[in-house]
Design a protein around this motif. Sequence first.
Motif, mmCIF file in Angstrom:
data_model
loop_
_atom_site.group_PDB
_atom_site.id
_atom_site.type_symbol
_atom_site.label_atom_id
_atom_site.label_comp_id
_atom_site.label_asym_id
_atom_site.label_seq_id
_atom_site.Cartn_x
_atom_site.Cartn_y
_atom_site.Cartn_z
ATOM 1 N N UNK A 178 38.993 -13.759 -10.204
ATOM 2 C CA UNK A 178 39.744 -14.956 -9.846
ATOM 3 C C UNK A 178 39.402 -15.333 -8.405
ATOM 4 N N UNK A 179 39.754 -16.533 -7.968
ATOM 5 C CA UNK A 179 39.660 -16.822 -6.535
ATOM 6 C C UNK A 179 40.696 -16.002 -5.766
ATOM 7 N N UNK A 180 40.505 -15.904 -4.460
ATOM 8 C CA UNK A 180 41.548 -15.288 -3.624
ATOM 9 C C UNK A 180 42.823 -16.116 -3.751
ATOM 10 N N UNK A 181 43.957 -15.421 -3.762
ATOM 11 C CA UNK A 181 45.227 -16.115 -3.865
ATOM 12 C C UNK A 181 45.991 -15.774 -5.121
ATOM 13 N N UNK A 182 45.420 -14.918 -5.974
ATOM 14 C CA UNK A 182 46.116 -14.462 -7.175
ATOM 15 C C UNK A 182 46.271 -12.949 -7.117
ATOM 16 N N UNK A 183 47.478 -12.475 -7.356
ATOM 17 C CA UNK A 183 47.753 -11.039 -7.396
ATOM 18 C C UNK A 183 48.966 -10.822 -8.297
ATOM 19 N N UNK A 184 49.105 -9.598 -8.795
ATOM 20 C CA UNK A 184 50.186 -9.295 -9.724
ATOM 21 C C UNK A 184 50.876 -7.993 -9.341
ATOM 22 N N UNK A 185 52.172 -7.952 -9.567
ATOM 23 C CA UNK A 185 52.968 -6.742 -9.392
ATOM 24 C C UNK A 185 53.702 -6.462 -10.699
ATOM 25 N N UNK A 186 53.538 -5.250 -11.222
ATOM 26 C CA UNK A 186 54.305 -4.812 -12.388
ATOM 27 C C UNK A 186 55.460 -3.957 -11.899
ATOM 28 N N UNK A 187 56.658 -4.295 -12.325
ATOM 29 C CA UNK A 187 57.862 -3.590 -11.905
ATOM 30 C C UNK A 187 58.475 -2.847 -13.086
#
Length: 353
Positions: free
Chosen positions: A200-209
């Motif tokens: 992806x481009x920079x600026x996408x990230x994910x956190x699983x809780x």
Amino acid sequence: MESLALDQTVREQFATETTYLNTASTGVLPRAAADAVRDAVAEFCAGRPYLREGFGAVQEARETFARLVGVGTERVAAGASVAVYAGLLATSLPPGAEVVVADNDFSSLVNPFAMRSDLKLRSVPLTEVADAVRPGTDLVAVSAVQSADGRIADLAAIRDAARTHGARTLIDASQATGWLPLRADDYDFLVTVGYKWLMTPRGAAFLVTPEDHSSVTPVFAGWVAGEEPYDSCYGTVAQLAHSARRFDESPALLAYNAARHSLALIERLGPERIGAHNTALADRFRAGLAALGHEPIAAPGSAIVAVPGLGHRAERLGDADVILSNRAGNLRAAFHLYNTEADVDRALSVLAN
């Protein structure tokens, strides 16, 4: 099984003009993702900002990522960086909490905890992380795959040690998701950026809780973290989202508009198949390095190959349009689905001269 490199539909997704072996720094954007960004920019320039469509893209990317790591969508937050989410968890720890990390792990994961001077930060060699967990340890934060050299953490041992002693786990999968199959359910928290192996481009990230995220305070919650975002724009947010979306950052819509296409490609091919392709190329590179008299850092099963003391060769390789990186003095190569055996041989040929 036919190599991914020989799959015409995969080759057609990319327009690389170099021998690009640097995915551990930044992945190559697939054509569909690049086209989506161009179309969205054109709409913005024409005075038609696609806000609602853009937020739809965030949700689509969230759903695909959730399937890739085997959890429900309601457990995935969408943001922009590992450092912000590590900082979120750092602020939620009580004074005196003990955090175990690996020596020389990536700073975006480690440094937010170091900024809390009232925490007990213990750094140990990667191979000793599981043994370092003890009664009183609150959190273990470690990268699944080390950025500098590609070593894969013994995640099963770390998970088991944490559960034995009542500690929680935070796994940074930035160098793993997309090629190394992971089950987010095996850990308390999993975080990853998208701009490497997820392409992806920079600026996408994910956190699983965890399903119960009540122990984490959403300190940066803005209007997008509301259960009804468009009713949460002014004053305090009346009701935070019941899901992990309460930890969303206001999203970089262009990045997520591309991310949904990149993630769809990863899902279609599957991390298992991609991983087998990547590691086969990495093993070919290791064998070629050995023939040239170079010994890479031992990282069995990794798509990343790092050779100590050769980092200075990255610039010369770049001059020949062979793109690797210099990390901690290591010459680091990273192999992904758009790479071929010819790419490996080209890099070895330039190194030999």
